[in-house]
Design a protein around this motif. Sequence first.
Motif, PDB file in Angstrom:
ATOM      1  N   TYR A  31      35.638   5.914  35.102  1.00 30.15           N
ATOM      2  CA  TYR A  31      34.517   5.279  36.527  1.00 30.15           C
ATOM      3  C   TYR A  31      32.798   5.998  34.957  1.00 30.15           C
ATOM      4  O   TYR A  31      32.235   5.331  35.627  1.00 30.15           O
ATOM      5  CB  TYR A  31      34.344   6.005  37.669  1.00 30.15           C
ATOM      6  CG  TYR A  31      34.763   5.641  38.234  1.00 30.15           C
ATOM      7  CD1 TYR A  31      35.411   4.615  38.012  1.00 30.15           C
ATOM      8  CD2 TYR A  31      35.336   6.173  39.884  1.00 30.15           C
ATOM      9  CE1 TYR A  31      36.467   3.661  38.981  1.00 30.15           C
ATOM     10  CE2 TYR A  31      36.177   5.908  40.774  1.00 30.15           C
ATOM     11  CZ  TYR A  31      37.161   4.554  40.206  1.00 30.15           C
ATOM     12  OH  TYR A  31      37.727   4.228  41.351  1.00 30.15           O
ATOM     13  N   ALA A  32      32.809   7.448  34.628  1.00 30.72           N
ATOM     14  CA  ALA A  32      32.140   7.754  34.218  1.00 30.72           C
ATOM     15  C   ALA A  32      31.396   6.571  33.005  1.00 30.72           C
ATOM     16  O   ALA A  32      30.323   6.111  32.637  1.00 30.72           O
ATOM     17  CB  ALA A  32      32.397   9.066  33.030  1.00 30.72           C
ATOM     18  N   LEU A  33      32.347   6.131  32.292  1.00 26.60           N
ATOM     19  CA  LEU A  33      32.144   5.216  31.166  1.00 26.60           C
ATOM     20  C   LEU A  33      32.299   3.521  31.516  1.00 26.60           C
ATOM     21  O   LEU A  33      30.877   2.865  30.801  1.00 26.60           O
ATOM     22  CB  LEU A  33      33.489   4.910  30.345  1.00 26.60           C
ATOM     23  CG  LEU A  33      33.765   3.936  29.511  1.00 26.60           C
ATOM     24  CD1 LEU A  33      33.026   4.295  28.260  1.00 26.60           C
ATOM     25  CD2 LEU A  33      35.060   2.856  29.124  1.00 26.60           C
ATOM     26  N   GLU A  34      32.012   3.403  32.937  1.00 21.97           N
ATOM     27  CA  GLU A  34      31.328   2.211  33.711  1.00 21.97           C
ATOM     28  C   GLU A  34      30.353   2.366  34.241  1.00 21.97           C
ATOM     29  O   GLU A  34      29.488   1.377  34.509  1.00 21.97           O
ATOM     30  CB  GLU A  34      33.082   1.809  34.641  1.00 21.97           C
ATOM     31  CG  GLU A  34      33.785   1.544  34.429  1.00 21.97           C
ATOM     32  CD  GLU A  34      34.857   1.333  35.122  1.00 21.97           C
ATOM     33  OE1 GLU A  34      34.602   1.152  36.498  1.00 21.97           O
ATOM     34  OE2 GLU A  34      36.456   0.860  35.074  1.00 21.97           O
ATOM     35  N   CYS A  35      29.748   3.818  34.305  1.00 19.42           N
ATOM     36  CA  CYS A  35      28.417   4.295  34.995  1.00 19.42           C
ATOM     37  C   CYS A  35      27.392   4.045  33.916  1.00 19.42           C
ATOM     38  O   CYS A  35      26.169   3.731  33.985  1.00 19.42           O
ATOM     39  CB  CYS A  35      28.372   5.641  35.120  1.00 19.42           C
ATOM     40  SG  CYS A  35      27.085   5.749  36.012  1.00 19.42           S
ATOM     41  N   LEU A  36      27.927   4.698  32.656  1.00 19.52           N
ATOM     42  CA  LEU A  36      26.984   3.965  31.501  1.00 19.52           C
ATOM     43  C   LEU A  36      27.352   2.713  31.336  1.00 19.52           C
ATOM     44  O   LEU A  36      25.979   1.958  31.115  1.00 19.52           O
ATOM     45  CB  LEU A  36      27.562   5.560  30.438  1.00 19.52           C
ATOM     46  CG  LEU A  36      27.529   5.102  28.473  1.00 19.52           C
ATOM     47  CD1 LEU A  36      25.960   5.725  28.938  1.00 19.52           C
ATOM     48  CD2 LEU A  36      27.986   5.569  27.734  1.00 19.52           C
ATOM     49  N   ASP A  37      27.822   2.361  30.987  1.00 16.68           N
ATOM     50  CA  ASP A  37      28.066  -0.043  30.869  1.00 16.68           C
ATOM     51  C   ASP A  37      26.808  -0.048  31.803  1.00 16.68           C
ATOM     52  O   ASP A  37      26.011  -0.609  31.590  1.00 16.68           O
ATOM     53  CB  ASP A  37      28.749   0.132  30.847  1.00 16.68           C
ATOM     54  CG  ASP A  37      29.047  -1.073  30.714  1.00 16.68           C
ATOM     55  OD1 ASP A  37      29.074  -1.672  30.095  1.00 16.68           O
ATOM     56  OD2 ASP A  37      29.267  -2.230  32.037  1.00 16.68           O
ATOM     57  N   ARG A  38      27.295   0.432  32.913  1.00 14.34           N
ATOM     58  CA  ARG A  38      25.985  -0.330  33.819  1.00 14.34           C
ATOM     59  C   ARG A  38      24.531   0.172  34.012  1.00 14.34           C
ATOM     60  O   ARG A  38      23.376  -0.529  33.634  1.00 14.34           O
ATOM     61  CB  ARG A  38      26.303  -0.280  35.496  1.00 14.34           C
ATOM     62  CG  ARG A  38      27.436  -0.550  35.882  1.00 14.34           C
ATOM     63  CD  ARG A  38      27.401  -0.809  37.757  1.00 14.34           C
ATOM     64  NE  ARG A  38      27.886   0.527  37.935  1.00 14.34           N
ATOM     65  CZ  ARG A  38      28.794   1.055  37.985  1.00 14.34           C
ATOM     66  NH1 ARG A  38      30.141   0.391  38.030  1.00 14.34           N
ATOM     67  NH2 ARG A  38      28.915   2.669  38.277  1.00 14.34           N
ATOM     68  N   SER A  39      24.377   1.380  33.283  1.00 18.13           N
ATOM     69  CA  SER A  39      22.540   2.021  33.007  1.00 18.13           C
ATOM     70  C   SER A  39      22.655   1.653  31.432  1.00 18.13           C
ATOM     71  O   SER A  39      20.923   0.799  32.193  1.00 18.13           O
ATOM     72  CB  SER A  39      23.333   3.424  32.572  1.00 18.13           C
ATOM     73  OG  SER A  39      23.861   4.074  34.393  1.00 18.13           O
ATOM     74  N   LEU A  40      23.100   1.029  30.784  1.00 16.36           N
ATOM     75  CA  LEU A  40      22.590   0.900  29.281  1.00 16.36           C
ATOM     76  C   LEU A  40      22.150  -0.589  29.357  1.00 16.36           C
ATOM     77  O   LEU A  40      21.163  -1.396  29.171  1.00 16.36           O
ATOM     78  CB  LEU A  40      23.954   0.810  28.383  1.00 16.36           C
ATOM     79  CG  LEU A  40      23.702   2.638  27.857  1.00 16.36           C
ATOM     80  CD1 LEU A  40      24.533   2.315  26.674  1.00 16.36           C
ATOM     81  CD2 LEU A  40      22.697   3.036  27.645  1.00 16.36           C
ATOM     82  N   LYS A  41      22.339  -1.179  30.169  1.00 17.34           N
ATOM     83  CA  LYS A  41      22.154  -2.623  30.970  1.00 17.34           C
ATOM     84  C   LYS A  41      21.191  -2.596  31.146  1.00 17.34           C
ATOM     85  O   LYS A  41      20.271  -3.756  31.041  1.00 17.34           O
ATOM     86  CB  LYS A  41      23.312  -3.179  31.300  1.00 17.34           C
ATOM     87  CG  LYS A  41      25.161  -3.322  30.937  1.00 17.34           C
ATOM     88  CD  LYS A  41      25.826  -4.421  32.351  1.00 17.34           C
ATOM     89  CE  LYS A  41      26.586  -5.516  30.872  1.00 17.34           C
ATOM     90  NZ  LYS A  41      27.732  -5.795  32.037  1.00 17.34           N
ATOM     91  N   ASP A  42      21.079  -2.150  32.552  1.00 18.74           N
ATOM     92  CA  ASP A  42      19.476  -1.983  33.053  1.00 18.74           C
ATOM     93  C   ASP A  42      18.518  -1.205  32.070  1.00 18.74           C
ATOM     94  O   ASP A  42      17.268  -2.203  32.326  1.00 18.74           O
ATOM     95  CB  ASP A  42      20.038  -0.588  34.868  1.00 18.74           C
ATOM     96  CG  ASP A  42      20.553  -1.714  35.634  1.00 18.74           C
ATOM     97  OD1 ASP A  42      20.778  -2.509  36.000  1.00 18.74           O
ATOM     98  OD2 ASP A  42      20.934  -0.642  36.493  1.00 18.74           O
ATOM     99  N   ILE A  43      18.231  -1.107  31.532  1.00 24.08           N
ATOM    100  CA  ILE A  43      17.630  -0.277  30.402  1.00 24.08           C
ATOM    101  C   ILE A  43      17.298  -1.083  29.713  1.00 24.08           C
ATOM    102  O   ILE A  43      16.098  -1.077  29.486  1.00 24.08           O
ATOM    103  CB  ILE A  43      18.233   1.449  29.759  1.00 24.08           C
ATOM    104  CG1 ILE A  43      18.197   2.123  30.895  1.00 24.08           C
ATOM    105  CG2 ILE A  43      17.351   1.323  28.781  1.00 24.08           C
ATOM    106  CD1 ILE A  43      18.743   3.341  30.224  1.00 24.08           C
TER     107      ILE A  43
END
Length: 379
Positions: A5-17
């Motif tokens: 989940y930490a990896l998937e959360c990083l994916d979503r955060s970088l997409k938003d940025i």
Amino acid sequence: MQHRYALECLDRSLKDIMKAVDPECYAISFGGIIVVLGGDFRQILPLITYGDRADIVAACITRSRLWSIYQVFLLTENMRLKQGESDSESEELKKFAKWVLDIGNGQVSPPRVCNLPVTENQILIMSQFCDVQTENTVDNMICSTYPNFAHKGHSTQYLSERAILTPTNQNVGHLNSLIVDKLPGESVSYFSVDVAEEFGGTYEDLNEAFPIEYLNSLNVVGMPPHDLKVKVGVVVMLMRNLNQTLGLCNGTRMIVTKCLRFCVECEVICGTFVGSKHFIPRMELSPSDTKMPFKLVRKQMPLQICYAMTIKKSQGQSLKTVGLYLPKSVFTHGQYYVAICRVTSPTGLTIFVNDESGATTNITQNVVYKEVFYGLPEA
């Protein structure tokens, strides 16, 4: 190892940025940024409270929807083991490195012992690492891992290159208290200030249900104790990241040089900042994951005695001498592998194993979830 989940959360955060820079980046994994991961699937997997084998395996990053986009590179040389000075020593190190990998892969065959039931995970420890003729008393184990402790117990080099590893926090606390008692001098007690917050009831209900004495008695994993007893010369481990630029990170080992009224002075004994001294103050700490119906806030120095440490906490450490204490067998994937690969030489590994009756034995459990390796390239 991190939860997927930490990896998937990083994916979503970088997409938003990154979509603020280029809207097309939102459709690309990690917003088009290259992400490099490092790890070893033979080591301990993500911790799932009350989870079974299936829950732990499902939490691995290999089960993430993002895993298919990764390119895997293999590292094949054990850089922790020192180089052999002769051909015979180099050959011995190669054999030890192969044995460690076989342990991590679960490829060591169960022992053949007459009249005894044998399970799939059982392994036979070689005689050079486990002496079944010597009783596994705590004193024998301490003397083996910390020889001549009375005279060398204040040497930073001596203390930085050795430790006792064991699976549970209960054994760690018992061993550390015994070793601290062997040091000369008076111990100093630092008492914490404990407060319960985020309670659904009234303030009066909180004081009646959870008095201060109860809060002080709680020993939560990842938190320092209410009564922290230290002496000058005691080895401690930092439990929080205080200042990464100065090397004050979670897991840094230090030696206490002064016991002051509200803080202690410590000297770093491992890593890049060896020899640097820092004052460690009290700070407010809270457990990250707990089943308590309130939030425990403990104001205490983020330190724990670390002559002995849990196998999980030892990940990342390189030690010259390791005493592996197994009053009970390991209970999850990778624990045994992590413990035996901490050493820089096979001569520095000593294993103390007890059977169910408490007698010395050379048979123990090596838990490996082989389904974790499905889909990984072979070395």
